[in-house]
Design a protein around this motif. Sequence first.
Motif, PDB file in Angstrom:
ATOM      1  N   MET A 246       0.818  -1.215   0.000  1.00  0.00           N
ATOM      2  CA  MET A 246       0.000   0.000   0.000  1.00  0.00           C
ATOM      3  C   MET A 246       0.851   1.264   0.000  1.00  0.00           C
ATOM      4  SD  MET A 246      -3.314  -0.837   2.391  1.00  0.00           S
ATOM      5  CE  MET A 246      -2.341  -1.175   3.853  1.00  0.00           C
ATOM      6  N   ASP A 247       2.021   1.199   0.647  1.00  0.00           N
ATOM      7  CA  ASP A 247       2.881   2.381   0.652  1.00  0.00           C
ATOM      8  C   ASP A 247       3.339   2.737  -0.758  1.00  0.00           C
ATOM      9  OD1 ASP A 247       4.402   0.070   0.474  1.00  0.00           O
ATOM     10  OD2 ASP A 247       5.984   0.774   1.820  1.00  0.00           O
ATOM     11  N   THR A 248       3.659   1.705  -1.535  1.00  0.00           N
ATOM     12  CA  THR A 248       4.103   1.932  -2.910  1.00  0.00           C
ATOM     13  C   THR A 248       2.958   2.408  -3.794  1.00  0.00           C
ATOM     14  OG1 THR A 248       5.803   0.240  -2.676  1.00  0.00           O
ATOM     15  CG2 THR A 248       5.171   0.840  -4.926  1.00  0.00           C
ATOM     16  N   VAL A 249       1.795   1.811  -3.616  1.00  0.00           N
ATOM     17  CA  VAL A 249       0.631   2.213  -4.409  1.00  0.00           C
ATOM     18  C   VAL A 249       0.267   3.654  -4.104  1.00  0.00           C
ATOM     19  CG1 VAL A 249      -1.807   1.759  -4.885  1.00  0.00           C
ATOM     20  CG2 VAL A 249      -0.228  -0.159  -4.556  1.00  0.00           C
ATOM     21  N   ALA A 250       0.293   4.030  -2.829  1.00  0.00           N
ATOM     22  CA  ALA A 250      -0.003   5.414  -2.447  1.00  0.00           C
ATOM     23  C   ALA A 250       1.032   6.369  -3.035  1.00  0.00           C
ATOM     24  CB  ALA A 250      -0.051   5.548  -0.931  1.00  0.00           C
TER      25      ALA A 250
ATOM     26  N   LEU B  54      -9.088   8.288  -4.983  1.00  0.00           N
ATOM     27  CA  LEU B  54      -8.830   6.879  -5.287  1.00  0.00           C
ATOM     28  C   LEU B  54     -10.131   6.121  -5.516  1.00  0.00           C
ATOM     29  CD1 LEU B  54      -5.964   6.339  -2.735  1.00  0.00           C
ATOM     30  CD2 LEU B  54      -5.798   5.721  -5.149  1.00  0.00           C
ATOM     31  N   HIS B  55     -11.099   6.332  -4.633  1.00  0.00           N
ATOM     32  CA  HIS B  55     -12.377   5.633  -4.757  1.00  0.00           C
ATOM     33  C   HIS B  55     -13.204   6.174  -5.922  1.00  0.00           C
ATOM     34  CE1 HIS B  55     -12.600   3.773  -0.444  1.00  0.00           C
ATOM     35  NE2 HIS B  55     -11.466   3.519  -1.056  1.00  0.00           N
ATOM     36  N   ASP B  56     -13.217   7.503  -6.083  1.00  0.00           N
ATOM     37  CA  ASP B  56     -14.007   8.098  -7.161  1.00  0.00           C
ATOM     38  C   ASP B  56     -13.509   7.652  -8.530  1.00  0.00           C
ATOM     39  OD1 ASP B  56     -15.319   9.371  -5.153  1.00  0.00           O
ATOM     40  OD2 ASP B  56     -14.857  11.411  -5.788  1.00  0.00           O
ATOM     41  N   ASP B  57     -12.190   7.612  -8.712  1.00  0.00           N
ATOM     42  CA  ASP B  57     -11.648   7.182 -10.004  1.00  0.00           C
ATOM     43  C   ASP B  57     -12.126   5.779 -10.357  1.00  0.00           C
ATOM     44  OD1 ASP B  57     -10.293   9.534 -10.474  1.00  0.00           O
ATOM     45  OD2 ASP B  57      -8.346   8.800  -9.770  1.00  0.00           O
ATOM     46  N   LEU B  58     -12.155   4.913  -9.358  1.00  0.00           N
ATOM     47  CA  LEU B  58     -12.613   3.542  -9.598  1.00  0.00           C
ATOM     48  C   LEU B  58     -14.107   3.513  -9.903  1.00  0.00           C
ATOM     49  CD1 LEU B  58     -12.263   0.479  -9.618  1.00  0.00           C
ATOM     50  CD2 LEU B  58     -12.439   0.523  -7.112  1.00  0.00           C
TER      51      LEU B  58
ATOM     52  N   GLY C 148      -4.854  -2.175  -9.921  1.00  0.00           N
ATOM     53  CA  GLY C 148      -6.060  -2.961  -9.737  1.00  0.00           C
ATOM     54  C   GLY C 148      -7.052  -2.326  -8.778  1.00  0.00           C
ATOM     55  N   PRO C 149      -8.328  -2.678  -8.929  1.00  0.00           N
ATOM     56  CA  PRO C 149      -9.368  -2.092  -8.081  1.00  0.00           C
ATOM     57  C   PRO C 149      -9.184  -2.364  -6.589  1.00  0.00           C
ATOM     58  CG  PRO C 149     -10.336  -3.135 -10.016  1.00  0.00           C
ATOM     59  CD  PRO C 149      -8.892  -3.520 -10.002  1.00  0.00           C
ATOM     60  N   ALA C 150      -8.728  -3.554  -6.230  1.00  0.00           N
ATOM     61  CA  ALA C 150      -8.597  -3.893  -4.809  1.00  0.00           C
ATOM     62  C   ALA C 150      -7.614  -2.956  -4.114  1.00  0.00           C
ATOM     63  CB  ALA C 150      -8.157  -5.348  -4.655  1.00  0.00           C
TER      64      ALA C 150
ATOM     65  N   VAL D 255      -5.997   1.232  -0.365  1.00  0.00           N
ATOM     66  CA  VAL D 255      -5.167   2.404  -0.106  1.00  0.00           C
ATOM     67  C   VAL D 255      -6.033   3.608   0.256  1.00  0.00           C
ATOM     68  CG1 VAL D 255      -3.505   4.013  -1.120  1.00  0.00           C
ATOM     69  CG2 VAL D 255      -3.258   1.560  -1.497  1.00  0.00           C
ATOM     70  N   GLY D 256      -7.162   3.750  -0.427  1.00  0.00           N
ATOM     71  CA  GLY D 256      -8.082   4.822  -0.061  1.00  0.00           C
ATOM     72  C   GLY D 256      -8.535   4.692   1.382  1.00  0.00           C
ATOM     73  N   ASP D 257      -8.925   3.490   1.783  1.00  0.00           N
ATOM     74  CA  ASP D 257      -9.344   3.254   3.173  1.00  0.00           C
ATOM     75  C   ASP D 257      -8.213   3.587   4.154  1.00  0.00           C
ATOM     76  OD1 ASP D 257     -11.761   2.376   2.207  1.00  0.00           O
ATOM     77  OD2 ASP D 257     -11.343   0.250   2.501  1.00  0.00           O
ATOM     78  N   ALA D 258      -6.995   3.193   3.790  1.00  0.00           N
ATOM     79  CA  ALA D 258      -5.858   3.411   4.678  1.00  0.00           C
ATOM     80  C   ALA D 258      -5.570   4.906   4.847  1.00  0.00           C
ATOM     81  CB  ALA D 258      -4.631   2.689   4.130  1.00  0.00           C
ATOM     82  N   LEU D 259      -5.674   5.675   3.763  1.00  0.00           N
ATOM     83  CA  LEU D 259      -5.446   7.113   3.866  1.00  0.00           C
ATOM     84  C   LEU D 259      -6.488   7.770   4.771  1.00  0.00           C
ATOM     85  CD1 LEU D 259      -4.499   8.127   0.198  1.00  0.00           C
ATOM     86  CD2 LEU D 259      -2.989   7.516   2.092  1.00  0.00           C
ATOM     87  N   PHE D 260      -7.724   7.309   4.658  1.00  0.00           N
ATOM     88  CA  PHE D 260      -8.787   7.845   5.517  1.00  0.00           C
ATOM     89  C   PHE D 260      -8.479   7.565   6.989  1.00  0.00           C
ATOM     90  CE2 PHE D 260     -13.040   6.794   7.498  1.00  0.00           C
ATOM     91  CZ  PHE D 260     -13.338   8.096   7.832  1.00  0.00           C
ATOM     92  N   ALA D 261      -8.024   6.346   7.284  1.00  0.00           N
ATOM     93  CA  ALA D 261      -7.698   5.997   8.673  1.00  0.00           C
ATOM     94  C   ALA D 261      -6.534   6.840   9.189  1.00  0.00           C
ATOM     95  CB  ALA D 261      -7.363   4.509   8.765  1.00  0.00           C
TER      96      ALA D 261
END
Length: 360
Positions: free
Chosen positions: A42-46, A103-107, A125-127, A132-138
């Motif tokens: 997730m760090d790399t994806v973010a 992240l979520h809106d783009d998907l 990928g969608p997952a 990553v979106g969830d993690a940023l929110f947290a």
Amino acid sequence: MNPVQPANAGIDTAGVTALLERGRTLALPELRTVVARLAPPMDTVAAYHFGWIDAEGRPADGDGGKAVRPALALLSAEAAGAAPQTGLPGAVAVELVHNFSLLHDDLMDGDEQRRHRDTVWKVHGPAQAILVGDALFALAGEILLELGTADAARAARRLTAATRALIDGQAQDISFEHRERVGVAECLEMEGNKTGALLACACSIGAVLGGADDTAADALHDYGFHLGLAFQAVDDLLGIWGDPESTGKRAWSDLRQRKKSLPVVAALAAEGPAARRLGELMKADARRDPSELAACQDFDEAEFAERAALVEEAGGRDWTAGEARRQHEVALAALTRVDLPASVRDRFVALADFVVERRR
């Protein structure tokens, strides 16, 4: 194209550039540090989402955007008489929530491009886009609550309320795509939730962290809320008539996705042959299967050019430009309700002018 020209058109470009650069310079290192807390991958994806690395993991020079929200959060702290750095945790938290939503809106919207590069869901990928979106929110709530102060708890409550409104707005936006008609008032409510709420939070969170009372924070919140509506109205204009080279999205982007944006909704509410013809096309869209509708994003360009022309002929373009100017004026009026140093007030005004004048 100049979407909207504010009434006081003498925009302090150098001052706005300095504010945005300050927001970027102060917030970016903190943002990188916070994102590094995420577990692999997730760090790399973010990092890819923020533009810090490319799809192969090589360093890139992306700065993550214009930094309007961090700039406002830092200025908000100064509105409370505090140092701009006091608002830095709020600036980073708001930016994390903003990017969670992207992240979520783009998907959900099927957007394949953002800032001239493939979106996260397209590359990873969608997952991963969801996680990553969830993690940023947290992380956003975490960095505020780590401060351990009463003002930080107040700031966290404001951020949580803004996030809930943002999610409500996205749900409304999606539901509108499958309806034949949406009222102008409904559209403004959706855009207030989806865009206005988080910008309102950015404009008040620094002041709250700086110890401002709720009366002052609420006035700054209202400034940001109406500025957000002006911001979104300009975005809606760019979503139809923006230059792809500037916006980083395909031509007629919002029309391809059948979005009930302000220009479209205002045009449909008008009378006359252009509004009726546009209504017939939108009615046909509403009857299509969602999978079929997604494929229609690749209609011949003449299809989208016709729709854009109908929206403009029915008055949707002019009405939206006028609404952006009106919301800009209401935003500035909110500043009169709080006692601000002249230099801080001037910078809030300059940022508001920049938001409605921007070309991309």
